[in-house]
Scaffold this active site. Structure first.
Site, PDB file in Angstrom:
ATOM      1  N   ARG B  53       0.846  -1.189   0.000  1.00 50.18           N
ATOM      2  CA  ARG B  53       0.000   0.000   0.000  1.00 50.18           C
ATOM      3  C   ARG B  53       0.886   1.245   0.000  1.00 50.18           C
ATOM      4  NH1 ARG B  53       1.818   1.836   4.130  1.00 50.18           N
ATOM      5  NH2 ARG B  53       0.573   3.675   3.762  1.00 50.18           N
ATOM      6  N   ASP B 231      -2.787  10.779  -2.075  1.00 44.76           N
ATOM      7  CA  ASP B 231      -3.069   9.684  -3.011  1.00 44.76           C
ATOM      8  C   ASP B 231      -3.386  10.203  -4.399  1.00 44.76           C
ATOM      9  OD1 ASP B 231      -3.706   8.474  -0.182  1.00 44.76           O
ATOM     10  OD2 ASP B 231      -3.298   6.812  -1.553  1.00 44.76           O
ATOM     11  N   ASN B 241      -6.565  12.109   0.077  1.00 40.45           N
ATOM     12  CA  ASN B 241      -5.607  11.355   0.889  1.00 40.45           C
ATOM     13  C   ASN B 241      -6.416  10.500   1.869  1.00 40.45           C
ATOM     14  OD1 ASN B 241      -2.882  10.704   1.681  1.00 40.45           O
ATOM     15  ND2 ASN B 241      -3.198  11.910   3.531  1.00 40.45           N
ATOM     16  N   LYS B 242      -5.730   9.673   2.611  1.00 41.78           N
ATOM     17  CA  LYS B 242      -6.352   8.764   3.575  1.00 41.78           C
ATOM     18  C   LYS B 242      -7.468   9.449   4.357  1.00 41.78           C
ATOM     19  CE  LYS B 242      -5.536   5.365   4.241  1.00 41.78           C
ATOM     20  NZ  LYS B 242      -6.269   4.318   3.507  1.00 41.78           N
TER      21      LYS B 242
END
Lengths: 338, 338
Positions: B53, B231, B241-242
């Site tokens: 990941r 991301d 993003n996360k």
């Protein structure tokens, strides 16, 4: 402390056993186990270990704790009150309830009877407050079809139907609520374990989400408003509540949706000028490092584990209490509720 | 897929075995298990299941995946690229890397060799990018003694030292960083499992916190800045993003501290005009409902489980890439990095 049959309420005083029966909230939703608490030390322990939690509920439990101890040890009023007041530092309901019972017991010819009478009075007042909060909150949020809430603020957190979750339940009963989003509420997962359990029992359609997803869901229009409870409200309207509340307030403000706080006026601490004066309980790192039997990070990892955070009054659209709604939330509107 | 000895890097191509060796990140920090991946299906599966990941790392892994498959099945270029591109939908690095390898292979007399050559080139470019990001970010944050980060953005997320965590490591090497706060990053706990593991290996003093405590800690002055990875960055500078990143940005803005995003320019998707155009992956409810062997909520509970959220460019103080820093972050400054 022994196990007996499951009740339908979080807390019940049993005169025959002279004991406080409390649903052990650490074991929910997997097991409905009841604790039978016979003295103040057992009540304080149950509060400290979160078997009993929720600001209004721990106030009522502590009130009964004083009564239980006075029945066993009539001269123990001072020590018992100090013990129970210290069980958790942030919720003001605890000291509010203990102080009321103490005052009633200290001037009565039969202190234990007076304490029990006062504890019952507080209990019934909080039940009535829950109904009034539900009604006021539902009036305020009558256009909100999808609500988000945090932690647990239902029948497991406060006598009656609770606070914020009572508003959600009332809107559902009135036929206007479509669904609720519950945040899981790490570290102790009161949302995942308790709110989902209550929503399912109430038949309210619901979704669960991790805490950190809430802000993005709010930004994406997933809910129409956020409603939460409170552990202490300062005189200027700053709100201490379960850690994670402040981020929801920030996201609601950015999205332009209401952020509503619900709680009984016993949660308002007029001796506390603002949020900076509220002591925030820091709890054990173990709560962060483990979930059930699973160790998440290397043993010995240092943690910050504040149980609460402070949301400035300016982010709170309205404060809903049993005496009415403060909106906007400021020193004047909060003072008017007392 | 078999287990072999533990490497010190997240990903390594082994020419002798003609296999990609990948540290299985699902098992960290408890077990350092290495996967030996021999074809594109195994690589895609490892990406889908989060054994591999981190946006830059999955790009490099997918690039090697194309090369591995072409060596086994020379005519499979189209199908292999489609398989790998589809393994996860949000990170643009995946399609960026696959498209580069595809272009190199499709015009070469020896497609498998050309694909491997291109995969290695991407790998080495990302390693160099990590060093440059660390240097640019450390220059920008030279006054930040205490940094907060989210998810995992170190050597386990990107070739070399990573992105945001590489900035933290560089500041520590320069002697100016005192400590880091890592958010646990529910549901998959990349912060608790991976970032804490990396910080401990690097000898950087650190504390772990639940995600929802971050906003209150920021408001209370616990950190001087927040630095996270990305991301996908849209052309206007909006950052996917996360999940949880957006709440940190809101809290940093409210507290007046820098919110810095770090990532290679391969993360910028110039074909994507803004955050509303970014597809957000929704993952399985099981990730929310369980931690390890512990079931958190009643089976069958409906969940919202977005893996990412979008932070508007206006909340991002600076975007740090290997080609320099965009500050303020807007369409023009982002375009200038390409």
């Amino acid at each position: 402390v022994t196990a007996t049959a499951a009740p339908l309420v979080a807390l019940r005083f049993d005169p025959a056993a002279n004991a406080l029966l409390a649903l052990d909230q650490r074991r929910l939703p997997h097991e409905e186990r009841v604790l039978e608490l016979s003295d103040a030390a057992q009540v304080a322990d149950a509060i400290r270990k979160l078997a009993i939690r929720g600001a209004p509920l721990i106030g009522v439990a502590a009130a009964y704790g004083v009564a239980l101890q006075l029945a066993r040890e009539p001269g123990s009023l001072d020590a018992t009150c100090a013990l129970l007041r210290g069980a958790r530092p942030t919720a003001v309901n605890l000291s509010y309830a203990v102080d009321r019972v103490r005052a009633a017991a200290s001037r009565a010819p039969s202190p234990a009877e007076a304490a029990l009478h006062e504890a019952r009075a507080i209990h019934h007042e909080e039940e009535a407050a829950s109904d009034a909060i539900a009604s006021h909150g539902a009036g305020l949020l009558s256009n909100a079809r999808r609500l988000m809430t945090h932690c647990n603020t239902g029948a497991l957190a406060a006598p009656g139907r609770g606070t914020a979750l009572a508003v959600i339940a009332e809107l559902f009963d009135r036929g206007t609520l479509e669904s609720a989003v519950a945040t899981e509420t790490r570290p102790l997962l009161q949302g995942a374990r308790l709110t989902v359990y209550e929503l399912a029992k109430l038949g309210i359609p619901h979704e669960l989400t991790v805490d950190s997803a809430a802000a993005g869901l709010i930004a994406g229009g997933a809910v129409d408003a956020v409603v939460v409870g409170c552990d202490r409200v300062a005189a200027n309207g700053d709100v201490a509540n379960k850690v994670g509340t402040y981020a929801l307030a920030l996201a609601a403000r950015a999205a332009g949706i209401p952020f509503v706080v619900a709680g009984p006026t016993s949660t308002i601490d007029s001796s506390c000028p603002d949020g900076r004066s509220i002591k925030i309980e820091e709890r054990e790192p173990e709560e962060v490092l483990r979930v059930g039997g699973t160790v998440l990070a290397p043993e010995g990892t240092a943690c910050r584990n504040p149980a609460f955070d402070v949301t400035p009054a300016s982010y709170v659209t309205a404060l809903v209490t049993e005496r009415g709604v403060a909106q906007p939330v400021d020193r004047e509107s909060v003072a008017a509720l007392r």
